[in-house]
Design a protein around this motif. Structure first.
Motif, PDB file in Angstrom:
ATOM      1  N   ASN A 156     -14.830  64.715   1.293  1.00  0.00           N
ATOM      2  CA  ASN A 156     -13.685  65.619   1.049  1.00  0.00           C
ATOM      3  C   ASN A 156     -12.888  65.824   2.213  1.00  0.00           C
ATOM      4  N   TRP A 157     -13.342  65.859   3.521  1.00  0.00           N
ATOM      5  CA  TRP A 157     -12.525  66.195   4.622  1.00  0.00           C
ATOM      6  C   TRP A 157     -11.810  64.828   4.966  1.00  0.00           C
ATOM      7  N   ILE A 158     -12.094  63.686   4.525  1.00  0.00           N
ATOM      8  CA  ILE A 158     -11.168  62.574   4.660  1.00  0.00           C
ATOM      9  C   ILE A 158     -10.067  62.439   3.566  1.00  0.00           C
ATOM     10  N   LEU A 159     -10.536  62.989   2.439  1.00  0.00           N
ATOM     11  CA  LEU A 159      -9.473  63.074   1.248  1.00  0.00           C
ATOM     12  C   LEU A 159      -8.404  63.978   1.736  1.00  0.00           C
ATOM     13  N   GLN A 160      -8.836  65.340   2.510  1.00  0.00           N
ATOM     14  CA  GLN A 160      -7.753  66.135   2.792  1.00  0.00           C
ATOM     15  C   GLN A 160      -6.926  65.584   4.026  1.00  0.00           C
ATOM     16  N   SER A 161      -7.179  64.518   4.483  1.00  0.00           N
ATOM     17  CA  SER A 161      -6.383  64.177   5.699  1.00  0.00           C
ATOM     18  C   SER A 161      -5.249  62.831   5.036  1.00  0.00           C
ATOM     19  N   PHE A 162      -5.242  62.748   3.747  1.00  0.00           N
ATOM     20  CA  PHE A 162      -3.958  62.101   3.203  1.00  0.00           C
ATOM     21  C   PHE A 162      -2.692  62.842   3.128  1.00  0.00           C
ATOM     22  N   PRO A 163      -1.732  62.071   2.992  1.00  0.00           N
ATOM     23  CA  PRO A 163      -0.414  63.051   3.016  1.00  0.00           C
ATOM     24  C   PRO A 163      -0.383  64.097   1.869  1.00  0.00           C
ATOM     25  N   GLU A 164       0.567  64.906   2.176  1.00  0.00           N
ATOM     26  CA  GLU A 164       0.801  66.110   0.942  1.00  0.00           C
ATOM     27  C   GLU A 164       1.103  65.295  -0.463  1.00  0.00           C
ATOM     28  N   ARG A 165       0.979  65.989  -1.409  1.00  0.00           N
ATOM     29  CA  ARG A 165       1.318  65.411  -2.565  1.00  0.00           C
ATOM     30  C   ARG A 165       0.927  64.010  -3.114  1.00  0.00           C
ATOM     31  N   SER A 166      -0.157  63.428  -2.341  1.00  0.00           N
ATOM     32  CA  SER A 166      -0.695  62.406  -2.627  1.00  0.00           C
ATOM     33  C   SER A 166      -1.729  62.574  -3.709  1.00  0.00           C
ATOM     34  N   ALA A 167      -2.269  61.680  -4.458  1.00  0.00           N
ATOM     35  CA  ALA A 167      -3.329  61.698  -5.534  1.00  0.00           C
ATOM     36  C   ALA A 167      -4.525  61.926  -4.736  1.00  0.00           C
ATOM     37  N   ALA A 168      -4.665  61.318  -3.655  1.00  0.00           N
ATOM     38  CA  ALA A 168      -6.124  61.367  -2.996  1.00  0.00           C
ATOM     39  C   ALA A 168      -6.428  62.537  -2.461  1.00  0.00           C
ATOM     40  N   LYS A 169      -5.228  63.324  -1.806  1.00  0.00           N
ATOM     41  CA  LYS A 169      -5.646  64.685  -1.276  1.00  0.00           C
ATOM     42  C   LYS A 169      -5.765  65.692  -2.196  1.00  0.00           C
ATOM     43  N   GLU A 170      -5.611  65.347  -3.434  1.00  0.00           N
ATOM     44  CA  GLU A 170      -6.004  66.504  -4.477  1.00  0.00           C
ATOM     45  C   GLU A 170      -7.108  66.001  -5.212  1.00  0.00           C
ATOM     46  N   SER A 171      -7.786  64.970  -4.750  1.00  0.00           N
ATOM     47  CA  SER A 171      -9.082  64.577  -5.441  1.00  0.00           C
ATOM     48  C   SER A 171     -10.295  65.227  -4.780  1.00  0.00           C
ATOM     49  N   ARG A 172     -11.546  65.251  -5.422  1.00  0.00           N
ATOM     50  CA  ARG A 172     -12.531  65.835  -4.926  1.00  0.00           C
ATOM     51  C   ARG A 172     -13.802  64.685  -5.130  1.00  0.00           C
ATOM     52  N   ALA A 173     -14.561  64.654  -4.280  1.00  0.00           N
ATOM     53  CA  ALA A 173     -16.008  63.624  -4.425  1.00  0.00           C
ATOM     54  C   ALA A 173     -17.143  64.275  -3.849  1.00  0.00           C
ATOM     55  N   PHE A 174     -18.334  63.786  -4.300  1.00  0.00           N
ATOM     56  CA  PHE A 174     -19.529  64.128  -3.774  1.00  0.00           C
ATOM     57  C   PHE A 174     -20.535  63.081  -4.246  1.00  0.00           C
ATOM     58  N   PHE A 175     -21.610  62.724  -3.632  1.00  0.00           N
ATOM     59  CA  PHE A 175     -22.693  62.047  -4.002  1.00  0.00           C
ATOM     60  C   PHE A 175     -23.871  62.118  -3.141  1.00  0.00           C
ATOM     61  N   TYR A 176     -24.883  61.956  -3.965  1.00  0.00           N
ATOM     62  CA  TYR A 176     -26.423  61.948  -3.081  1.00  0.00           C
ATOM     63  C   TYR A 176     -27.335  60.828  -3.598  1.00  0.00           C
ATOM     64  N   THR A 207     -13.027  65.870 -14.798  1.00  0.00           N
ATOM     65  CA  THR A 207     -14.343  65.584 -13.558  1.00  0.00           C
ATOM     66  C   THR A 207     -15.065  64.583 -14.256  1.00  0.00           C
ATOM     67  N   TYR A 208     -15.551  63.517 -13.375  1.00  0.00           N
ATOM     68  CA  TYR A 208     -16.442  62.819 -13.926  1.00  0.00           C
ATOM     69  C   TYR A 208     -17.710  62.828 -12.960  1.00  0.00           C
ATOM     70  N   GLY A 209     -18.916  62.672 -13.723  1.00  0.00           N
ATOM     71  CA  GLY A 209     -20.232  62.804 -12.979  1.00  0.00           C
ATOM     72  C   GLY A 209     -21.061  61.578 -13.588  1.00  0.00           C
ATOM     73  N   TRP A 210     -22.151  61.075 -12.949  1.00  0.00           N
ATOM     74  CA  TRP A 210     -23.129  60.091 -13.484  1.00  0.00           C
ATOM     75  C   TRP A 210     -24.579  60.361 -12.549  1.00  0.00           C
ATOM     76  N   GLN A 211     -25.331  60.041 -13.113  1.00  0.00           N
ATOM     77  CA  GLN A 211     -26.537  60.085 -12.521  1.00  0.00           C
ATOM     78  C   GLN A 211     -27.640  59.034 -12.804  1.00  0.00           C
ATOM     79  N   SER A 212     -28.668  58.573 -11.974  1.00  0.00           N
ATOM     80  CA  SER A 212     -29.410  57.600 -12.447  1.00  0.00           C
ATOM     81  C   SER A 212     -30.647  58.132 -11.840  1.00  0.00           C
TER      82      SER A 212
END
Length: 755
Positions: A242-262, A296-301
């Motif tokens: 998320n900290w990388i997504l936050q570094s994208f330019p303002e009003r970009s789609a990436a900046k407003e996205s959120r992601a996580f995995f383990y 929001t999308y989620g998936w698990q194995s």
């Protein structure tokens, strides 16, 4: 076994000089060779280890333990090698890729995260539909046509972050083998390729801690002995993008996205004596991705696999395996008043047994059987919250049973000719409970042409498929450093991934073969010439192949897939063919090493239907979504002073097919774009250069505490490679837009440690 850790070495080459007998070690590091009384030299070799040639005297039945010393600092970045220096020439197998995962940490990769699948796509015959896409394509095959086994258990999802990273950390992997052509009849259920991923067992001598930190994730592995004969390996990885997504330019789609995995791995190995080994392997992963907006999308194995291996006699070994593999995804809608959760899953339960028998010095026989139970939920929609206006809808689950028996043999007919032959028989049954609809004849299937339905009780067979699957391989030794190889294989696939997009998406789902969707059947013929130069320092390989596929799943124009109770009305039956030539050159010795891989490959599809309104491209063959004729990958590695290494990757490929509008017409007084031919156009060609510097702090190969620093740049010249092209009509003008996943260079720094 390894001299430093006493862990087993899988796939090590064993060759008896005096008799000419040869074999490879199994998953437990064991092998069996029958010899007459006498004295023999045993040649032992494996990728990443120093070769050895011990001398033994045989005067009775005996068990011997051999140890090899690691030499990882001398290995190439990613080596296309088999078990010994000349094994690519002398082994009957062909179309095989083996990765040395220990070198992945020195490769230039996006955001510094070592990635198994990305390393595979740098090899000849392996590609992806685009940057940041999930899965991989082998010789024009689809992503669901690859059988991916983690410690023997199938993986139904192979990626994190919608395809940016492999879902198994390279830290836990012991070995990786990809078979692009014919593979052993021991394996079935897929028609394109076999990828074997085995995790490493715990250290038998001492406890160790290792891991790494990259800009996007952190990884840790702990392993060691618990008791005599019992070892543990436990690993975990967590992402923080998320900290990388936050570094994208303002009003970009990436900046407003959120992601996580383990993801996490656990492996227990217990060897009560020299003849028996029991192991338990477990894996779990989970992803969550939120696009801008309200979805929001989620998936698990979840995977669990248990093994028991027993050496019943000096030339007879038994392996028994029981496993479970499950994959589930969900989509959460969060629009006020329309909140919902859509879920889908596949569950796989399997048991199998194998017997390995050495008949005599130059003949090996393997037989076995397996049984699988499938349960699939294609879609379950439920409203969430108290004020949701969504109506619930649940599709009938699908159940099926698959059984298989096989026999496989390898026979050294003469010193110059080796034969490998296998035969598999598989049968598949769709099971109730299920409602099956019957449609009117001589008209296309639609919901309006249903004339009857039949309800099948639970466990009752509905539709059955099956047949023989022969496999044949031949090696002819033309000289001590050159061989000619041929193979033929037939494979059957009974489950299908339903997706009408080029790349895998979280909303794709699996389904079983039924009355309207028959089993896929593929026949492949391959021939290859293999030559080594300069004392095996340079490996040359040229392979050609031709493959046909019956009963491919294609889709009607405008098909509706999600929550479709009459899914068969939107599916079409198709035939595919793929052919190509692959050229590989690998330099394995010296300060400058590397690989050159080029492939010319075609993948074509033709829809088979008697109804003109359902035909695609008038019934002619057209490029599949994965057809990329030209693919070039060049990798170099320069060993410098003070354990510094400079590596480069250059990638070039033809753009993937696309469908562009070729005109317009007026419908309901509105100008409408016309798309006449599917995949008649192409996106622009793709090319990229990556570089990396890595520093290994080891002063000797016996050093147990060390670190590896890697500084890399992905996409050095910042090319905006188009991932897709889409069109939008505004007033009287049609505008085209290109989407690039990584449109700039991406620097990274990664720290890997071992204690």
């Amino acid at each position: 076994m390894r001299a430093d850790t006493t862990l087993p070495i899988v796939g090590a080459s064993v060759f008896v000089t005096e008799s000419g007998a040869g074999t490879t070690t199994d998953e437990q590091g064991r092998f069996s060779v029958s010899l007459r009384p006498g004295s023999y030299h045993i040649s032992l070799s494996a990728v990443g280890f120093k070769s050895d040639r011990p001398f033994i005297v045989v005067n009775a039945n005996r068990t011997a333990v051999f140890r090899l010393i690691s030499q990882t600092f001398e290995l190439d970045e990613v080596e296309v090698r088999d078990r010994r220096a000349d094994q690519n020439v002398k082994d009957v197998r062909m179309s095989q890729i083996q990765l040395d995962v220990r070198q992945l940490k020195k490769m230039p990769v996006v955001l510094g995260e070592p990635d198994i699948l990305k390393a595979l796509t740098l090899q000849a015959g392996v590609s992806t539909a685009g940057e940041g896409t999930g899965g991989f394509n082998v010789r024009g095959g689809r992503t669901d046509q690859n059988l991916v086994l983690l410690d023997g258990a199938p993986m139904y999802n192979t990626s994190h972050l919608l395809g940016f990273y492999a879902n198994v950390s390279s830290d836990v992997v012991q070995d990786i083998n990809l078979y692009k052509g014919s593979f052993s009849s021991q394996y079935g259920g897929r028609i394109s390729s076999l990828l074997l991923v085995n995790t490493r067992a715990g250290n038998g001598e001492r406890w160790r801690l290792s891991g790494g930190i990259s800009p996007i994730s952190g990884r840790v592995v702990i392993d060691g002995p618990i008791a005599k004969g019992l070892t543990l390996m436990a690993a975990g990885r967590v992402a923080y993008p998320n900290w990388i997504l936050q570094s994208f330019p303002e009003r970009s789609a990436a900046k407003e996205s959120r992601a996580f995995f383990y993801d996490g791995n656990l492996k227990l190995n217990y060897a009560p004596n020299a003849a028996n080994t029991v192991s338990l392997s477990a894996y779990r992963s989970a992803d969550r991705f939120k696009f801008p907006g309200d979805t929001t999308y989620g998936w698990q194995s979840n995977v669990v696999s248990g093994w028991w291996s027993s050496l019943l006699s000096r030339n007879l070994q038994l392996n028994v395996n029981a496993l479970y593999s499950g994959y589930q995804y969900h989509v959460d809608g969060e629009t006020e008043g329309y909140t919902f959760r859509l879920t889908s899953y596949i569950q796989h339960r399997e048991a199998k047994a194998d017997l390995f028998y050495t008949l005599f010095d130059k003949h090996k026989l393997q037989v076995g059987a397996n049984g699988i139970l499938y349960r699939i939920q294609k879609g379950d929609l439920e409203p969430t919250g108290d004020n949701s206006s969504i109506n619930p809808k649940t599709l009938e689950p699908e159940n099926a049973r698959e059984l298989g028996i096989y026999a496989n043999t390898e026979w050294i007919l003469t010193p110059a000719i080796t034969l490998q032959a296998g035969l598999r028989y598989s049968t598949f049954s769709q099971l109730g409970p299920q409602t099956v609809y019957r449609y009117a004849e001589k008209v296309p299937r639609t919901p309006e042409t249903v004339v009857d339905s039949t309800v099948f009780a639970g466990g009752k067979p509905i539709q059955t498929y099956g047949g023989w699957e022969p496999r044949l391989g031949l090696r002819v030794q033309l000289s001590s450093s050159m061989s000619l190889k041929l193979n033929y294989s037939r494979n059957r696939q009974y489950i299908h991934l339903i997706s009408n997009t080029t790349a895998i998406t979280p909303s794709d789902f699996w389904k079983v073969s039924d009355s309207f969707v028959p089993a896929q059947v593929a026949d492949q013929l391959a021939i290859g010439l293999f030559k080594n130069l300069n004392d095996n320092a340079i490996e040359l390989a040229v392979e050609g192949y031709y493959k046909t596929i019956d009963n491919l799943v294609e889709y009607r124009n405008g098909a509706t897939l999600l929550l479709n109770e009459r899914l068969e009305t939107d599916l079409l039956q198709a035939r595919g063919k793929a052919y190509g030539v692959e050229l590989s050159v690998a330099k394995n010795k010296g300060k400058l090493t590397g690989q050159f891989n080029y492939s010319y490959a075609r993948s074509l599809v033709a829809v088979q239907t008697a109804f003109s309104e359902l035909q695609v491209n008038q019934g002619d063959y057209y490029p599949s979504n994965f057809d990329k004729p030209h693919n070039l990958n060049v990798q170099t590695r320069l060993a410098m002073r003070y354990n510094w290494t400079f590596t480069t990757n250059f990638v070039y490929s033809t753009g993937v097919p696309a469908t562009y509008p070729d005109g317009q017409y007026v419908f309901a007084n509105q100008p409408t774009l016309n798309y006449s031919k599917r995949n008649a156009d192409r996106i622009q060609d793709y090319h990229r250069l990556d570089v990396a510097f890595s520093k290994d702090t080891r002063l000797s190969n016996r050093q147990t505490r060390y670190s590896i620093w890697t500084i890399g740049i992905y996409n050095v010249y910042a090319r905006k490679n188009p991932y897709s092209v889409y069109f939008n009509r505004s007033n009287s003008r049609t505008d085209a837009y290109r989407l690039a996943v990584f449109g700039t260079l991406i620097p990274s720094i990664t720290y890997n440690f071992n204690f």
